[in-house]
Design a protein around this motif. Structure first.
Motif, PDB file in Angstrom:
ATOM      1  N   SER A 688       0.824  -1.213   0.000  1.00 29.81           N
ATOM      2  CA  SER A 688       0.000   0.000   0.000  1.00 29.81           C
ATOM      3  C   SER A 688       0.856   1.261   0.000  1.00 29.81           C
ATOM      4  O   SER A 688       0.517   2.248  -0.671  1.00 29.81           O
ATOM      5  CB  SER A 688      -0.937   0.009   1.213  1.00 29.81           C
ATOM      6  OG  SER A 688      -0.199   0.097   2.418  1.00 29.81           O
ATOM      7  N   THR A 689       1.995   1.246   0.725  1.00 25.57           N
ATOM      8  CA  THR A 689       2.860   2.427   0.766  1.00 25.57           C
ATOM      9  C   THR A 689       3.539   2.663  -0.579  1.00 25.57           C
ATOM     10  O   THR A 689       3.618   3.804  -1.057  1.00 25.57           O
ATOM     11  CB  THR A 689       3.923   2.278   1.871  1.00 25.57           C
ATOM     12  OG1 THR A 689       3.278   2.017   3.116  1.00 25.57           O
ATOM     13  CG2 THR A 689       4.757   3.544   1.991  1.00 25.57           C
ATOM     14  N   LEU A 690       4.027   1.584  -1.192  1.00 28.87           N
ATOM     15  CA  LEU A 690       4.637   1.723  -2.520  1.00 28.87           C
ATOM     16  C   LEU A 690       3.600   2.212  -3.524  1.00 28.87           C
ATOM     17  O   LEU A 690       3.901   3.038  -4.394  1.00 28.87           O
ATOM     18  CB  LEU A 690       5.226   0.384  -2.973  1.00 28.87           C
ATOM     19  CG  LEU A 690       6.477  -0.090  -2.228  1.00 28.87           C
ATOM     20  CD1 LEU A 690       6.907  -1.465  -2.728  1.00 28.87           C
ATOM     21  CD2 LEU A 690       7.619   0.904  -2.413  1.00 28.87           C
ATOM     22  N   HIS A 691       2.389   1.707  -3.410  1.00 26.24           N
ATOM     23  CA  HIS A 691       1.304   2.180  -4.281  1.00 26.24           C
ATOM     24  C   HIS A 691       1.104   3.684  -4.128  1.00 26.24           C
ATOM     25  O   HIS A 691       0.963   4.418  -5.110  1.00 26.24           O
ATOM     26  CB  HIS A 691       0.007   1.448  -3.930  1.00 26.24           C
ATOM     27  CG  HIS A 691      -1.229   2.163  -4.393  1.00 26.24           C
ATOM     28  ND1 HIS A 691      -1.895   3.091  -3.602  1.00 26.24           N
ATOM     29  CD2 HIS A 691      -1.919   2.114  -5.570  1.00 26.24           C
ATOM     30  CE1 HIS A 691      -2.926   3.576  -4.260  1.00 26.24           C
ATOM     31  NE2 HIS A 691      -2.980   2.990  -5.453  1.00 26.24           N
ATOM     32  N   ASP A 692       1.107   4.148  -2.880  1.00 28.85           N
ATOM     33  CA  ASP A 692       0.864   5.573  -2.624  1.00 28.85           C
ATOM     34  C   ASP A 692       1.947   6.445  -3.233  1.00 28.85           C
ATOM     35  O   ASP A 692       1.659   7.463  -3.865  1.00 28.85           O
ATOM     36  CB  ASP A 692       0.787   5.828  -1.119  1.00 28.85           C
ATOM     37  CG  ASP A 692      -0.416   5.163  -0.487  1.00 28.85           C
ATOM     38  OD1 ASP A 692      -1.323   4.769  -1.250  1.00 28.85           O
ATOM     39  OD2 ASP A 692      -0.451   5.028   0.740  1.00 28.85           O
ATOM     40  N   ILE A 693       3.220   6.060  -3.022  1.00 30.42           N
ATOM     41  CA  ILE A 693       4.331   6.863  -3.549  1.00 30.42           C
ATOM     42  C   ILE A 693       4.278   6.923  -5.062  1.00 30.42           C
ATOM     43  O   ILE A 693       4.366   8.002  -5.671  1.00 30.42           O
ATOM     44  CB  ILE A 693       5.676   6.293  -3.071  1.00 30.42           C
ATOM     45  CG1 ILE A 693       5.792   6.426  -1.542  1.00 30.42           C
ATOM     46  CG2 ILE A 693       6.840   7.016  -3.746  1.00 30.42           C
ATOM     47  CD1 ILE A 693       6.997   5.737  -0.971  1.00 30.42           C
ATOM     48  N   VAL A 694       4.111   5.749  -5.705  1.00 29.89           N
ATOM     49  CA  VAL A 694       4.057   5.697  -7.175  1.00 29.89           C
ATOM     50  C   VAL A 694       2.840   6.447  -7.697  1.00 29.89           C
ATOM     51  O   VAL A 694       2.939   7.242  -8.647  1.00 29.89           O
ATOM     52  CB  VAL A 694       4.045   4.228  -7.647  1.00 29.89           C
ATOM     53  CG1 VAL A 694       3.806   4.160  -9.160  1.00 29.89           C
ATOM     54  CG2 VAL A 694       5.344   3.533  -7.294  1.00 29.89           C
ATOM     55  N   ALA A 695       1.683   6.224  -7.069  1.00 31.19           N
ATOM     56  CA  ALA A 695       0.447   6.866  -7.534  1.00 31.19           C
ATOM     57  C   ALA A 695       0.528   8.383  -7.431  1.00 31.19           C
ATOM     58  O   ALA A 695       0.133   9.102  -8.361  1.00 31.19           O
ATOM     59  CB  ALA A 695      -0.746   6.343  -6.731  1.00 31.19           C
ATOM     60  N   VAL A 696       1.060   8.889  -6.327  1.00 34.57           N
ATOM     61  CA  VAL A 696       1.136  10.344  -6.149  1.00 34.57           C
ATOM     62  C   VAL A 696       2.099  10.955  -7.152  1.00 34.57           C
ATOM     63  O   VAL A 696       1.816  12.011  -7.743  1.00 34.57           O
ATOM     64  CB  VAL A 696       1.543  10.693  -4.704  1.00 34.57           C
ATOM     65  CG1 VAL A 696       1.789  12.187  -4.575  1.00 34.57           C
ATOM     66  CG2 VAL A 696       0.468  10.262  -3.723  1.00 34.57           C
ATOM     67  N   ILE A 697       3.253  10.327  -7.358  1.00 32.40           N
ATOM     68  CA  ILE A 697       4.214  10.836  -8.350  1.00 32.40           C
ATOM     69  C   ILE A 697       3.565  10.911  -9.731  1.00 32.40           C
ATOM     70  O   ILE A 697       3.661  11.928 -10.440  1.00 32.40           O
ATOM     71  CB  ILE A 697       5.478   9.964  -8.390  1.00 32.40           C
ATOM     72  CG1 ILE A 697       6.274  10.121  -7.081  1.00 32.40           C
ATOM     73  CG2 ILE A 697       6.357  10.322  -9.586  1.00 32.40           C
ATOM     74  CD1 ILE A 697       7.453   9.186  -6.977  1.00 32.40           C
ATOM     75  N   LEU A 698       2.871   9.839 -10.116  1.00 28.71           N
ATOM     76  CA  LEU A 698       2.252   9.806 -11.438  1.00 28.71           C
ATOM     77  C   LEU A 698       1.114  10.826 -11.545  1.00 28.71           C
ATOM     78  O   LEU A 698       0.971  11.502 -12.569  1.00 28.71           O
ATOM     79  CB  LEU A 698       1.731   8.399 -11.729  1.00 28.71           C
ATOM     80  CG  LEU A 698       2.805   7.313 -11.884  1.00 28.71           C
ATOM     81  CD1 LEU A 698       2.152   5.942 -12.082  1.00 28.71           C
ATOM     82  CD2 LEU A 698       3.726   7.620 -13.053  1.00 28.71           C
TER      83      LEU A 698
END
Length: 837
Positions: A688-698
């Motif tokens: 979930s944390t990796l998802h958040d970082i990647v999603a926010v950057i994109l």
């Protein structure tokens, strides 16, 4: 002067003496050390006690002590501000190439910039900017304006610190005593030796100079015992022995040291520590040395610390100072005022919200937040952390998120009261039940911050430090301050019951786990589309902080400062924001003895040309820089603007260390959650944390923002927020798994846990979003990208805590019996019910 004025002068003098004495005492290391020990002792006493009365009294003394200590620190040390708020000083340096065998050697600009960055900002908390300009120039900007600090900084930057360890001739005193009366030089200095100055202090602290007969470098080289700064592995100040630096040698250096000292007569022969061709110490060798040794005689203020930084980051090239200027606040006074105003509005909203929703308990939460803010600022002033505008926003955001702990406690209190328990019992149980979730969520944030500080560099280190301080003060505010205030309210009968609003009371139970498959497919689809768009934009996603570019500089001579104003140039460049390939930045540099300079940093030559042409047409003062005349030019003549290539503020090394540090932080969180919650929870939190970082950057890229240095702290804050939110839900799932019947499906347990914490999740997210929205709407252009990124991050983090973190745990639990593992790991504890009032 009459008698009354004499009396007033004497009184002022006496008051000044008292103030100086108090200032010296409260800022002394001894007072700070003793006060810290006392506060630490009270803190652990509070945690160790099981009795309400003891907790109340010890907690009260702790709160009063740490508040007083923080206020005293603010009054004696004050807050240091960054260049974006206060301005600072800029140095332009020239890297002098080395000449070997008559040939000019290539200059490693990246290595030179890294060495300077580490010298000036090893902790990452000083907000130092180091940029390469052209082939041999470096621009440094530091938030320092005082002359004494500027002088010390200049010496620290340009000093090569050439260190040599050389043998002292055993008959040095005899040789130096035989002096030729005409030349006043020793008659016979042995071959292979030379006379050098030895600078030292006596017992009274007075500086003295004498001569010593020291072995020549060439002689030491021929014997393979020539030890220099290149042989140093690390150097650190010895805090137990003032004026000492402990040095560790590399493997080759240790071999040379052993060979050198093993040939010396112990207890008689001396070893000279030579720094920049001066002997700083010449101790008698008592033992055969190998890898470790100490440099002494560094008694000036900060001398040992500065030398440690210099020796740990040696320069291979000499640096020349070409120019020195004062730097204007990069974001301007209006940006600071807007940032402060938005912060005040945001905090007022939070205070109003907690009061309306939680009534008297809301007032207690406000007092906890106020003390949290005082302690946070006090610690920042004590350790000299530099406060920037994003830092102010971060503090406001920290206080907004700190409400989460109070919300968590109050929601537990509501549940306890709904089950018919008395107020005193409900109060005690709510804190004890909320403790594990608050503790785990903050420890994971603290663990990540410590790993980032250990492995990362530059601004990421600074973020790690401020995050650590914020985590600690938030825990103090939530777990100690609010609890002690509740104790006193209960003791004096101020609060007999806890009456809260409940906007989510009739909220329908949602089957979140049943929607996991649809959510997963849609999430992956959105991320793939966003990633495709980011790949299409390529380098266009990055701002000039990451890519570097071209600078355009207008030099304004003395007496003509009114010709071209910073505000006019900044306003004109802002008009071009949509026409440039990347957003440009404007800064003003002032040199009282020479001239002012307005510099515009652009993405490339084309943007610089576009800015130059636009300024020519739309800013009247700029036209004077292009006036053509055949008359001879004097010192006050206006020159056309100069252009130079500028490096990225954040280079490849920064990226590499940031990625490795973040990966290590995620691994640390996984290990902690695996020990506390089992592996399924750790994997869910990681995903979930990796998802958040990647999603926010994109999403930041999709919404048209350029990734710059201001986004780094936003991304890291989002990671911490996401982990915090996820652990709150995990804690409730674990609690239910411990007592759930064997026949109750894990899916239903997870749904119940998410629904029971949904009010807390939504309240915290809405409260945090409100604070960030104030930053976005009232914080001005300087805060817009930061706050927009944070808003995206809070929404994405809330979404992933519900729809990603728990479904991943459910998927992993199908491989093993999660219920039995949690129950086997659980050790039953009986909550304390002693209330010895």
């Amino acid at each position: 002067m009459n008698s009354s004025s004499l009396f007033l002068a004497a009184e002022d003098s006496s008051s000044s003496a008292v103030f100086n004495a108090l200032y010296g005492f409260f800022s002394s290391p001894f007072f700070i050390f003793v006060a810290g020990l006392v506060l630490l002792g009270l803190f652990f006493w509070y945690l160790a006690s099981d009795k309400d009365k003891v907790k109340r009294n010890i907690g009260t003394f702790f709160i009063l002590g740490i508040s007083t200590f923080s206020i005293a620190s603010l009054l004696t040390n004050s807050i240091r501000y960054g260049i974006d708020i206060k301005g600072g000083t800029s140095f332009t340096l020239r890297v002098v190439p080395n000449i070997i065998d008559g040939m000019e050697q290539p200059i490693d600009m990246d290595k030179a910039c890294t060495a300077i960055q580490e010298r000036l900002d090893a902790s990452g908390t000083n907000e130092v900017s180091v940029m390469a300009q052209g082939k041999d120039k470096i621009l440094i900007q530091v938030p320092v304006t005082e002359d004494a600090e500027v002088d010390a900084l200049r010496d620290n930057v340009t000093r090569i610190a050439k260190l040599e360890l050389l043998k002292v001739h055993p008959n040095s005193d005899v040789i130096l005593s035989d002096v030729d009366p005409e030349t006043r030089r020793p008659r016979a200095v042995p071959t292979g030796f030379r006379v050098m100055k030895h600078v030292f202090e006596d017992d009274q602290g007075k500086k003295h100079e004498s001569d010593l007969v020291i072995e020549r470098r060439s002689n030491a080289q021929s014997q393979e015992v020539y030890i220099t700064g290149k042989d140093i592995a690390s150097a650190n100040p010895d805090y137990q022995n003032k004026g000492h630096v402990n040095v560790s040698l590399s493997t080759s250096g240790a071999y040379k040291m052993k060979k050198l000292t093993s040939s010396m007569q112990l207890g008689r022969d001396r070893l000279a520590v030579v720094l920049d061709d001066k002997v700083v110490s010449a101790p008698v060798v008592q033992n055969t040395l190998y890898k470790e040794f100490s440099i002494s005689g560094l008694d000036g203020k900060g001398e040992a610390e500065n030398l440690s930084k210099i020796l740990s980051n040696p320069l291979t090239n000499k640096l020349e100072v070409l120019g020195e200027q004062k730097v204007s606040a990069s974001l301007g006074l209006s940006a600071l005022e807007q940032g402060e105003m938005s912060g005040i509005i945001g905090l007022l909203f939070v205070f109003a919200f907690v009061y309306v929703y939680y009534r008297f308990a809301g007032i207690v939460a406000m007092m906890g937040l106020a003390i949290n803010a005082i302690v946070l600022l006090g610690i920042m002033s004590l350790f000299g952390f530099v406060l920037t505008l994003p830092g102010i926003a971060g503090i406001v955001l920290t206080l907004g998120i700190a409400v989460d702990a109070n919300v968590l406690i109050y929601e537990r209190m509501r549940e306890e009261r709904e089950q018919g328990r008395s107020f005193g019992t409900a109060l005690r149980n709510s804190f004890e039940k909320a403790f594990s979730a608050i503790f785990d969520s903050n420890i994971t944030s603290l663990l990540t911050a410590l790993i980032l500080f250990w492995l990362a560099s530059g601004s990421i280190k600074g973020f790690a430090v401020t995050t650590s301080v914020g985590v600690l003060t938030s825990m103090i505010g939530a777990l100690i301050v609010t609890r002690v205030l509740f104790y006193w309210a209960d003791r004096f009968g101020v609060m007999k019951d806890a009456k809260f609003l409940n906007l989510f009371k009739n909220l329908k139970t949602v089957d979140f786990m049943g929607k996991a498959r649809i959510v997963t497919i849609s999430t992956i689809s959105v991320l793939v589309l966003c990633a495709g768009y980011a790949a299409y934009k390529g380098e266009g996603c990055l701002g000039i902080d990451f890519t570097g570019g071209s600078s355009l500089s207008y030099n304004i001579p003395l007496g003509k400062e009114d010709l071209l104003k910073y505000q006019d140039v900044d306003a004109a460049v802002s008009q071009l924001r949509g026409s440039l390939s990347k957003a440009a930045t404007v800064q003003e540099f002032t040199n009282p003895a020479k001239s002012n300079t307005i510099q515009i940093r652009c993405a490339n030559e084309q943007d610089a040309k576009l800015v130059e042409d636009y300024l020519k047409k739309n800013v009247s003062g700029v036209k004077a820089f292009y006036a053509e005349t055949d008359a001879p030019k004097d010192a006050d003549s206006l020159e056309p603007p100069s252009r130079e290539t500028v490096s990225a503020l954040l280079g490849e090394t920064f990226f590499n260390t940031a990625i490795w540090a973040l990966a290590a932080g995620m691994f640390g969180i996984m290990m902690y959650l695996a020990l506390r919650y089992e592996w399924s929870f750790a994997i869910g939190a990681l995903v979930s944390t990796l998802h958040d970082i990647v999603a926010v950057i994109l999403l930041v890229i999709v919404f048209g923002m350029e990734l710059n240095i201001i986004h780094i702290s936003a991304f890291l804050t989002i990671a911490g927020y996401s982990i915090n939110d996820t652990i709150i839900i995990y804690d409730r799932i674990r609690e239910r798994l411990r007592v759930a019947p064997e026949d109750e499906p894990i899916k239903d347990i997870m749904n119940e846990a998410i629904n029971s914490t949904l009010s807390r999740t939504l309240l915290t997210s809405l409260c945090t979003l409100a604070v960030i929205a104030c930053l976005f709407f009232f914080g001005g252009p300087a805060m817009r990208d930061f706050s927009a990124t944070m808003m995206i991050g809070v929404i994405v983090g809330t979404y992933s805590s519900i729809f990603i973190a728990s479904p991943v745990v459910l998927a992993c639990s199908k491989k093993h019996n999660l219920r039995k593992e949690v129950q086997a790991a659980h050790v039953a504890t009986v909550p304390s019910s002693s209330a010895d009032e």
